[in-house]
Design an enzyme around this catalytic site. Structure first.
Site, PDB file in Angstrom:
ATOM      1  N   ASP A  67       0.808  -1.224   0.000  1.00  0.00           N
ATOM      2  CA  ASP A  67       0.000   0.000   0.000  1.00  0.00           C
ATOM      3  C   ASP A  67       0.839   1.271   0.000  1.00  0.00           C
ATOM      4  O   ASP A  67       2.050   1.243   0.216  1.00  0.00           O
ATOM      5  CB  ASP A  67      -0.967   0.000   1.187  1.00  0.00           C
ATOM      6  CG  ASP A  67      -0.342  -0.572   2.466  1.00  0.00           C
ATOM      7  OD1 ASP A  67       0.896  -0.554   2.586  1.00  0.00           O
ATOM      8  OD2 ASP A  67      -1.085  -1.038   3.336  1.00  0.00           O
ATOM      9  N   HIS A 137      -7.126  -5.304  10.196  1.00  0.00           N
ATOM     10  CA  HIS A 137      -6.884  -5.052   8.766  1.00  0.00           C
ATOM     11  C   HIS A 137      -5.579  -5.696   8.315  1.00  0.00           C
ATOM     12  O   HIS A 137      -4.645  -5.871   9.090  1.00  0.00           O
ATOM     13  CB  HIS A 137      -6.956  -3.556   8.421  1.00  0.00           C
ATOM     14  CG  HIS A 137      -5.804  -2.713   8.866  1.00  0.00           C
ATOM     15  ND1 HIS A 137      -5.938  -1.376   9.170  1.00  0.00           N
ATOM     16  CD2 HIS A 137      -4.485  -2.987   9.056  1.00  0.00           C
ATOM     17  CE1 HIS A 137      -4.757  -0.887   9.504  1.00  0.00           C
ATOM     18  NE2 HIS A 137      -3.862  -1.831   9.455  1.00  0.00           N
ATOM     19  N   GLU A 142      -9.858  -2.379   5.545  1.00  0.00           N
ATOM     20  CA  GLU A 142     -10.493  -2.157   6.837  1.00  0.00           C
ATOM     21  C   GLU A 142     -11.720  -3.076   6.999  1.00  0.00           C
ATOM     22  O   GLU A 142     -12.198  -3.654   6.012  1.00  0.00           O
ATOM     23  CB  GLU A 142     -10.913  -0.681   6.929  1.00  0.00           C
ATOM     24  CG  GLU A 142      -9.753   0.315   6.743  1.00  0.00           C
ATOM     25  CD  GLU A 142      -8.827   0.428   7.958  1.00  0.00           C
ATOM     26  OE1 GLU A 142      -8.621  -0.572   8.684  1.00  0.00           O
ATOM     27  OE2 GLU A 142      -8.287   1.525   8.182  1.00  0.00           O
TER      28      GLU A 142
END
Ligand code: F6R
Length: 241
Positions: A67, A137, A142
């Site tokens: 990410d 997570h 999430e």
């Protein structure tokens, strides 16, 4: 799911590094999925130290990170690309062009999903390293994220913004969105290695190991994967109902 319990975060780093280094030694063209955050720092330190002492070659290894914060680029010292260079890439002989992170400048899910195509074009991820959020997570997926999600622009929950504020000057500086590999993107990896350390991860670790499988605890999707190793320290393994 194989669960390894170790004494502390340092030990977790050593055991995790051993698994990753064995893979790189077996196959010099390994494709690794990597994570940021506090948890992998001891693991990256151990990788650097053993790479130097054992002259391990990273020149043909490819990496894909999970990410990146939306809006941040390599110029921002809070960006994940900056973190990865500082904590790992600058200290081993990996080629910069073989290290991939989602771009923080992506503005649509149409662009975001190209990251999954890029991973596929490299033959998929051999081993994906994961940390674990307090709320369960993995990546920035999430609670409530569909299990079939691919790389996309995601909203961070208040609890994640709170947890990550420690890396920023003030809480209001934490980006509220990120570009994250999806749960399906993660599940596509051939092997998964999740590391969780510290007391604040104990509840999420409990659900990760025991289920039930539910979108409420995104990490429970991993119970459907056939090759998962979890390394937890004693504190993260100390959940009491
Ligand atoms: C990081 C990531 C996150 C973290 C998680 C735990 O790339 O995707 O899922 O792994 O938030 O973070 P730490 O290790 O800082 O507790």
């Amino acid at each position: 799911m194989k669960v390894i319990v170790v004494k502390n975060a340092q030990e977790a780093g050593k055991v995790g590094a051993e698994i990753i280094l064995n893979l790189v030694k077996e196959n010099s063209k390994t494709v690794l999925g990597l994570a940021t955050g506090s948890t992998p720092i001891p693991l990256y330190k151990e990788i650097i130290s053993r790479t130097n002492s054992e002259k391990i070659d990273w020149s043909n290894v490819t990496t894909f990170n999970l990410d990146e914060y939306k809006g941040l680029t390599e110029k921002d010292d809070q960006s994940y690309v900056y973190f990865m260079r500082k904590q790992l890439f600058n200290h081993i002989n990996i080629e910069k062009e073989n290290t991939h992170l989602p771009s923080g400048l992506i503005n649509s899910n149409h662009e975001a999903v190209k990251y999954d195509e890029k991973i596929k074009n490299h033959g998929g991820i051999d081993l994906q390293l994961l940390g674990l959020g307090i709320n369960g997570h993995v990546g920035f997926n999430e609670p409530g994220t569909p299990f079939n999600s691919l790389t996309s622009i995601v909203n961070l929950t208040e609890s994640t913004i709170e947890a990550n504020a420690r890396f920023f000057e003030k809480k209001s500086d934490v980006p509220t969105q990120a570009i994250s590999m999806g749960l399906q993107s993660i599940m596509n990896a051939k092997k998964i290695l999740l590391v969780a350390t510290g007391k604040n991860k104990a509840e999420a670790v409990h659900y990760l190991i025991n289920g039930p499988i539910s979108e409420e605890w995104p990490c429970t999707v991993l119970l459907n994967h056939k090759d998962v190793t979890v390394i937890v320290d004693e504190e993260a393994n100390s959940y009491k109902k």
